[in-house]
Design a protein around this motif. Structure first.
Motif, short mmCIF file in Angstrom:
data_model
loop_
_atom_site.label_atom_id
_atom_site.label_comp_id
_atom_site.label_asym_id
_atom_site.label_seq_id
_atom_site.Cartn_x
_atom_site.Cartn_y
_atom_site.Cartn_z
N SER A 1 -68.50 -79.69 78.14
CA SER A 1 -68.48 -80.96 77.32
C SER A 1 -67.17 -81.88 77.65
N ASP A 2 -66.17 -81.00 78.50
CA ASP A 2 -64.98 -81.51 78.79
C ASP A 2 -65.16 -82.46 79.83
N ILE A 3 -66.23 -82.32 80.52
CA ILE A 3 -66.36 -83.44 81.63
C ILE A 3 -66.66 -84.95 81.09
N ALA A 4 -67.46 -85.15 80.11
CA ALA A 4 -67.83 -86.39 79.54
C ALA A 4 -66.52 -86.95 78.88
N ALA A 5 -66.18 -85.91 78.14
CA ALA A 5 -64.73 -86.37 77.32
C ALA A 5 -63.60 -87.02 78.27
N LYS A 6 -63.29 -86.45 79.42
CA LYS A 6 -62.20 -86.62 80.15
C LYS A 6 -62.72 -87.90 81.28
N VAL A 7 -63.98 -88.13 81.17
CA VAL A 7 -64.32 -89.24 82.50
C VAL A 7 -64.76 -90.38 81.55
N VAL A 8 -65.28 -90.28 80.51
CA VAL A 8 -65.83 -91.56 79.68
C VAL A 8 -65.36 -91.57 78.19
N GLY A 9 -64.81 -90.48 77.79
CA GLY A 9 -64.19 -90.38 76.42
C GLY A 9 -65.31 -90.09 75.38
N ARG A 10 -66.51 -89.27 76.07
CA ARG A 10 -67.56 -88.81 75.14
C ARG A 10 -67.67 -87.35 75.28
N SER A 11 -68.02 -86.76 74.28
CA SER A 11 -68.12 -85.16 74.40
C SER A 11 -69.08 -84.85 75.14
N GLY A 12 -70.38 -85.36 75.25
CA GLY A 12 -71.61 -85.07 75.87
C GLY A 12 -72.18 -83.52 75.54
N ALA A 13 -71.84 -83.39 74.04
CA ALA A 13 -72.28 -82.03 73.53
C ALA A 13 -73.70 -81.82 73.09
N HIS B 20 -81.30 -71.27 86.41
CA HIS B 20 -80.93 -72.38 85.33
C HIS B 20 -79.68 -73.05 85.11
N LEU B 21 -79.71 -74.20 84.54
CA LEU B 21 -78.65 -75.24 84.32
C LEU B 21 -77.62 -74.34 83.56
N PHE B 22 -76.69 -74.60 83.53
CA PHE B 22 -75.58 -74.12 82.51
C PHE B 22 -75.86 -74.94 81.23
N PRO B 23 -75.51 -74.16 80.08
CA PRO B 23 -75.82 -74.91 78.98
C PRO B 23 -74.94 -76.27 78.65
N GLY B 24 -75.54 -77.51 78.42
CA GLY B 24 -74.74 -78.61 78.31
C GLY B 24 -74.91 -79.42 79.20
N THR B 25 -75.68 -78.97 80.24
CA THR B 25 -75.50 -79.79 81.67
C THR B 25 -76.32 -81.12 81.44
N SER B 26 -77.48 -81.03 80.78
CA SER B 26 -78.05 -82.20 80.51
C SER B 26 -77.46 -83.26 79.69
N ASN B 27 -76.90 -83.01 78.60
CA ASN B 27 -76.36 -83.85 77.75
C ASN B 27 -75.19 -84.40 78.37
N MET B 28 -74.46 -83.66 79.19
CA MET B 28 -73.20 -83.96 79.83
C MET B 28 -73.52 -85.27 80.93
N LEU B 29 -74.66 -84.92 81.66
CA LEU B 29 -75.22 -85.76 82.84
C LEU B 29 -75.62 -87.29 82.01
N GLN B 30 -76.49 -87.22 81.02
CA GLN B 30 -76.65 -88.41 80.16
C GLN B 30 -75.52 -89.02 79.64
N ALA C 217 -83.49 -88.04 87.68
CA ALA C 217 -83.68 -89.76 87.56
C ALA C 217 -82.04 -89.90 87.11
N ARG C 218 -81.22 -89.31 86.81
CA ARG C 218 -79.83 -89.72 86.31
C ARG C 218 -78.91 -89.94 87.78
N LEU D 44 -72.59 -89.47 80.91
CA LEU D 44 -71.98 -90.22 82.11
C LEU D 44 -73.04 -91.21 82.48
N ALA D 45 -74.16 -91.14 82.68
CA ALA D 45 -75.12 -92.01 83.09
C ALA D 45 -75.19 -93.19 81.95
N ASP D 46 -75.09 -92.86 80.64
CA ASP D 46 -75.09 -93.92 79.69
C ASP D 46 -73.94 -94.89 79.84
N ALA D 47 -72.72 -94.28 80.29
CA ALA D 47 -71.52 -95.09 80.71
C ALA D 47 -71.61 -95.89 81.73
#
Length: 223
Positions: A211-223, A93-103, A133-134, A105-108
């Motif tokens: 959630s740190d990934i999106a926060a540091k890469v695009v300034g969004r939490s991705g939580a 299984h994916l780690f919790p929060g993976t899908s939101n983080m990927l979304q 698809a992302r 990044l993709a949205d940015a």
């Protein structure tokens, strides 16, 4: 240097490449449960569960020496393990929060790719259609120490320079591959390798939570 992507200011990297196992997918419990079943066939030392904490400090070469794994046996063993995982893919299984983080990044407008030693079939199955698809590109089936050429291939295909690319992974060999091709490395604290061992390599980025990934890469939490 900050890049402007699709109107999103402050995006730090144009391209983010992910390792898969231990970074996006929580596959270590499954791997730990099956690894000793291959010890006799491939003639390496069985792993005592009590060793796991210490072995998490080792890089791949040191781990192979410790277990007595012969390099020429690794490709065959990797194929067997990938095939076994495909048969038991419902256990990964994916780690919790993976899908939101990927979304996030993709949205940015960040380009996403996977470079993994696992098979593309397994990676896609665990990610699921929405996450697949992302991604722009998958380069899978890398040898244990063969990620660098695949990283170069991804950058070439995406037409992105090393300076604008980040590799995110959970192993020391990921850090070495990133360094070899001149891209930044982001270490995750939730994967196989001990976080302290990864921090000793002075990665350009360090993520304690998904959630740190999106926060540091695009300034969004991705939580």
């Amino acid at each position: 240097m900050l890049w402007q992507l699709d109107g999103a200011p402050g995006v730090k990297y144009q391209l983010v490449i992910f390792d898969f196992d231990g970074t996006l997918a929580d596959s270590f419990p499954w791997a730990a449960s099956v690894v000793n079943q291959y010890a006799e066939r491939y003639r390496f030392k069985r792993i005592d569960p009590a060793e796991h904490a210490e072995l998490r400090n080792y890089d791949a070469r040191r781990l192979m020496r410790h277990l007595g794994v012969r390099m020429w046996r690794v490709p065959g063993m990797a194929r067997d393990v990938r095939k076994r995982m495909a048969q038991e893919i419902d256990k990964i299984h994916l780690f919790p929060g993976t899908s939101n983080m990927l979304q996030a990044l993709a949205d940015a407008g960040v380009l996403l790719a996977v470079v993994s030693s696992n098979s593309e079939e397994n990676v896609r199955a665990v990610l699921g259609p929405e996450n697949v698809a992302r991604f722009t590109l998958f380069k899978c089936g890398a040898s244990v120490f063969g990620k660098a050429p695949k990283l170069k291939a991804v950058m070439k295909k995406c037409r992105v320079t090393p300076e604008a690319t980040l590799l995110i992974g959970d192993e020391i060999r990921d850090a070495h591959a990133a360094q070899k091709v001149g891209m930044a490395f982001g270490a995750v604290a939730w994967g196989y390798t001990n976080p302290e061992a990864l921090q000793s390599l002075h990665p350009q980025e360090f993520f304690t939570e998904m959630s740190d990934i999106a926060a540091k890469v695009v300034g969004r939490s991705g939580a």
